[in-house]
Write a protein that holds these residues in place. Structure first.
Motif, mmCIF file in Angstrom:
data_model
loop_
_atom_site.group_PDB
_atom_site.id
_atom_site.type_symbol
_atom_site.label_atom_id
_atom_site.label_comp_id
_atom_site.label_asym_id
_atom_site.label_seq_id
_atom_site.Cartn_x
_atom_site.Cartn_y
_atom_site.Cartn_z
ATOM 1 N N TYR A 101 0.842 -1.227 -0.032
ATOM 2 C CA TYR A 101 0.003 0.205 -0.091
ATOM 3 C C TYR A 101 0.742 1.233 0.056
ATOM 4 C CZ TYR A 101 -4.575 -2.437 0.749
ATOM 5 O OH TYR A 101 -5.640 -3.333 0.684
ATOM 6 N N SER A 102 2.171 1.336 0.624
ATOM 7 C CA SER A 102 2.997 2.497 0.502
ATOM 8 C C SER A 102 3.476 2.688 -0.605
ATOM 9 C CB SER A 102 4.173 2.319 1.761
ATOM 10 O OG SER A 102 5.016 1.364 1.163
ATOM 11 N N ARG A 103 3.438 1.890 -1.727
ATOM 12 C CA ARG A 103 3.908 1.991 -3.015
ATOM 13 C C ARG A 103 3.081 2.142 -4.214
ATOM 14 N NH1 ARG A 103 7.398 -1.000 0.042
ATOM 15 N NH2 ARG A 103 9.818 -0.556 -0.155
ATOM 16 N N ILE A 104 1.544 1.983 -3.828
ATOM 17 C CA ILE A 104 0.632 1.817 -4.796
ATOM 18 C C ILE A 104 0.385 3.538 -5.218
ATOM 19 C CG2 ILE A 104 -2.001 1.770 -5.270
ATOM 20 C CD1 ILE A 104 -1.748 -0.659 -3.876
ATOM 21 N N PHE A 105 0.366 3.624 -6.482
ATOM 22 C CA PHE A 105 0.165 5.024 -7.037
ATOM 23 C C PHE A 105 -1.236 5.771 -6.849
ATOM 24 C CE2 PHE A 105 -0.203 7.931 -10.786
ATOM 25 C CZ PHE A 105 0.673 9.058 -10.206
ATOM 26 N N ASN A 106 -1.682 5.597 -5.441
ATOM 27 C CA ASN A 106 -3.101 6.394 -5.146
ATOM 28 C C ASN A 106 -2.965 6.871 -3.583
ATOM 29 O OD1 ASN A 106 -5.576 6.777 -5.251
ATOM 30 N ND2 ASN A 106 -6.287 4.820 -4.571
ATOM 31 N N ASP A 107 -3.557 7.684 -3.242
ATOM 32 C CA ASP A 107 -3.439 8.274 -1.914
ATOM 33 C C ASP A 107 -4.177 7.520 -0.897
ATOM 34 O OD1 ASP A 107 -5.725 8.928 -3.011
ATOM 35 O OD2 ASP A 107 -5.837 11.114 -2.502
ATOM 36 N N THR A 108 -5.189 6.614 -1.453
ATOM 37 C CA THR A 108 -6.157 5.798 -0.570
ATOM 38 C C THR A 108 -6.198 4.324 -1.180
ATOM 39 O OG1 THR A 108 -8.132 6.543 -1.725
ATOM 40 C CG2 THR A 108 -7.551 7.540 0.522
ATOM 41 N N PRO A 109 -4.879 3.591 -1.199
ATOM 42 C CA PRO A 109 -5.071 2.328 -1.820
ATOM 43 C C PRO A 109 -5.876 1.296 -1.051
ATOM 44 C CG PRO A 109 -3.273 2.664 -0.214
ATOM 45 C CD PRO A 109 -3.762 4.054 -0.524
ATOM 46 N N SER A 110 -6.576 0.498 -1.706
ATOM 47 C CA SER A 110 -7.825 -0.029 -1.388
ATOM 48 C C SER A 110 -7.630 -1.733 -1.883
ATOM 49 C CB SER A 110 -9.118 0.383 -1.465
ATOM 50 O OG SER A 110 -9.341 0.793 -2.932
ATOM 51 N N THR A 111 -7.014 -2.035 -2.653
ATOM 52 C CA THR A 111 -7.156 -3.166 -3.396
ATOM 53 C C THR A 111 -6.960 -4.567 -2.314
ATOM 54 O OG1 THR A 111 -5.720 -2.331 -5.282
ATOM 55 C CG2 THR A 111 -5.918 -4.865 -5.024
ATOM 56 N N PRO A 112 -8.146 -5.142 -2.337
ATOM 57 C CA PRO A 112 -8.018 -6.476 -1.214
ATOM 58 C C PRO A 112 -6.898 -7.252 -1.796
ATOM 59 C CG PRO A 112 -10.306 -6.009 -2.277
ATOM 60 C CD PRO A 112 -9.323 -5.114 -3.329
ATOM 61 N N ILE A 113 -6.226 -7.455 -0.697
ATOM 62 C CA ILE A 113 -4.969 -8.773 -0.886
ATOM 63 C C ILE A 113 -5.299 -9.701 0.007
ATOM 64 C CG2 ILE A 113 -2.615 -9.151 -0.909
ATOM 65 C CD1 ILE A 113 -2.080 -6.184 -1.568
ATOM 66 N N VAL A 114 -5.771 -10.878 -0.493
ATOM 67 C CA VAL A 114 -6.330 -11.989 0.375
ATOM 68 C C VAL A 114 -5.795 -13.430 0.088
ATOM 69 C CG1 VAL A 114 -8.440 -10.700 0.498
ATOM 70 C CG2 VAL A 114 -8.321 -12.560 -0.962
ATOM 71 N N LYS A 115 -5.986 -14.236 1.417
ATOM 72 C CA LYS A 115 -5.319 -15.427 1.062
ATOM 73 C C LYS A 115 -6.365 -16.311 0.182
ATOM 74 C CE LYS A 115 -3.881 -19.453 4.029
ATOM 75 N NZ LYS A 115 -3.808 -20.187 5.322
ATOM 76 N N ASN A 116 -5.884 -17.357 -0.258
ATOM 77 C CA ASN A 116 -6.820 -18.071 -1.146
ATOM 78 C C ASN A 116 -7.793 -18.940 -0.502
ATOM 79 O OD1 ASN A 116 -5.465 -21.357 -0.731
ATOM 80 N ND2 ASN A 116 -4.020 -19.837 -0.813
ATOM 81 N N MET A 117 -8.825 -19.263 -0.590
ATOM 82 C CA MET A 117 -9.779 -20.188 -0.216
ATOM 83 C C MET A 117 -9.639 -21.534 -0.509
ATOM 84 S SD MET A 117 -13.226 -17.932 -0.248
ATOM 85 C CE MET A 117 -14.213 -19.222 0.413
#
Length: 300
Positions: free
Chosen positions: A265-281
């Motif tokens: 998130y500290s490196r995403i080109f956006n001021d409010t990073p919100s991409t869900p990064i989740v473990k597989n099911m």
């Protein structure tokens, strides 16, 4: 003719697994054998044949589709396997060899694409329009699924983030480049770095459980999170997927979902990073389920 069963074979560097899905996508048979790649390609083909025969017995030889997931991909120019980290299979006409041995048409797809498809349709990415599936295991791969279909790309390399260079001065990779993502954040790459930096032989699991007072290991761990953050942020900046699903053995490391995501998130080109990064099911079933699903033509 519509197939009532879908057989999938997941060809990994350590294991080969077969599964059979029925018309409701329920696993009705599943078995695995060791790959034993050091014994050569013919041995691998025999292992696949043995598993396939058992799958056929389980469905009484009824009509079925057949898909196989493998590291690397089939070259559209030569029709030979390329870019596989199971090196003895590279430059072989994998599809024709296996179709002759199994006496059945087969659809072959990259293993990370199979993982991504399974998670997009039946796992953690279900309901999301675009899914990027990440494998962080012995190697490091990825797959892109848009609207329920795998994105292959015109060169069959879509999603190959493991061979994105993030440090040109880094370790040499079997692909010929230096400093690939795979050399930093795959299990195999991480273990090599630990050995080179400390002289210690540690599995990735033992590494993450090591005492925090060991400064050398602490520095490697901090660098690992930073490399993970840079690699995944680069990918998100380009694709902006609706969700990222992590798979492979390292996806079980809980710190990835805190320290790792913070670095992303500290490196995403956006001021409010919100991409869900989740473990597989789907756990280690995802690859073989995806291999079974690709027989339906879920690529684009």
């Amino acid at each position: 003719m519509t197939s009532n069963y879908h057989i999938g074979i997941d060809l990994g560097g350590t294991k080969i697994e077969v599964a059979v899905l029925d018309s409701q996508d329920k696993i009705v048979f599943r078995e695995r054998l060791l790959t034993e790649a050091h014994l050569g390609s013919e041995h691998i083909f025999n292992q696949i044949h043995s598993l396939y025969k058992k799958a056929l017995i389980s469905i009484q030889n009824k009509t079925h589709s057949l898909g196989l997931g493998t590291p690397g991909s089939i070259s559209k120019k030569t029709h030979l396997l390329k870019n596989s980290n199971t090196l003895c299979l590279n430059s072989l006409p994998l599809q024709s060899l296996l179709e002759d041995k199994l006496v059945h048409d087969i659809v072959i797809e990259n293993d990370a694409n199979c993982f991504a498809l399974a998670e997009a349709l039946m796992g953690a990415g279900k309901g999301y329009p675009s899914v990027f599936g990440v494998i962080m295991g012995t190697g490091c791969g990825g797959g892109i699924v848009f609207d329920g279909k795998i994105r292959q790309g015109p060169q069959n390399i879509a999603g190959e983030w493991g061979h994105m260079v993030i440090d040109p001065q880094g370790y040499p990779c079997y692909c010929g480049a230096n400093g690939c993502v795979e050399s930093f954040i795959s299990g195999g790459g991480l273990e090599k770095r630990i050995q080179d930096k400390t002289g210690k032989t540690l599995s990735a699991i033992d590494f993450f459980n090591a005492p925090s007072k060991d400064e050398a290991l602490k520095n490697i761990k901090q660098d690992f999170y930073a490399r993970f953050g840079q690699a995944l942020a680069n990918l998100i900046n380009i694709l902006d997927p609706d969700i990222v699903v992590l798979g492979g053995g390292l996806s079980n490391e809980k710190s990835l979902y805190k320290e790792g995501i913070d670095e992303v998130y500290s490196r995403i080109f956006n001021d409010t990073p919100s991409t869900p990064i989740v473990k597989n099911m789907l756990g280690d079933s995802a690859g073989v389920i995806g291999a079974a699903l690709i027989g339906r033509g879920l690529t684009q």
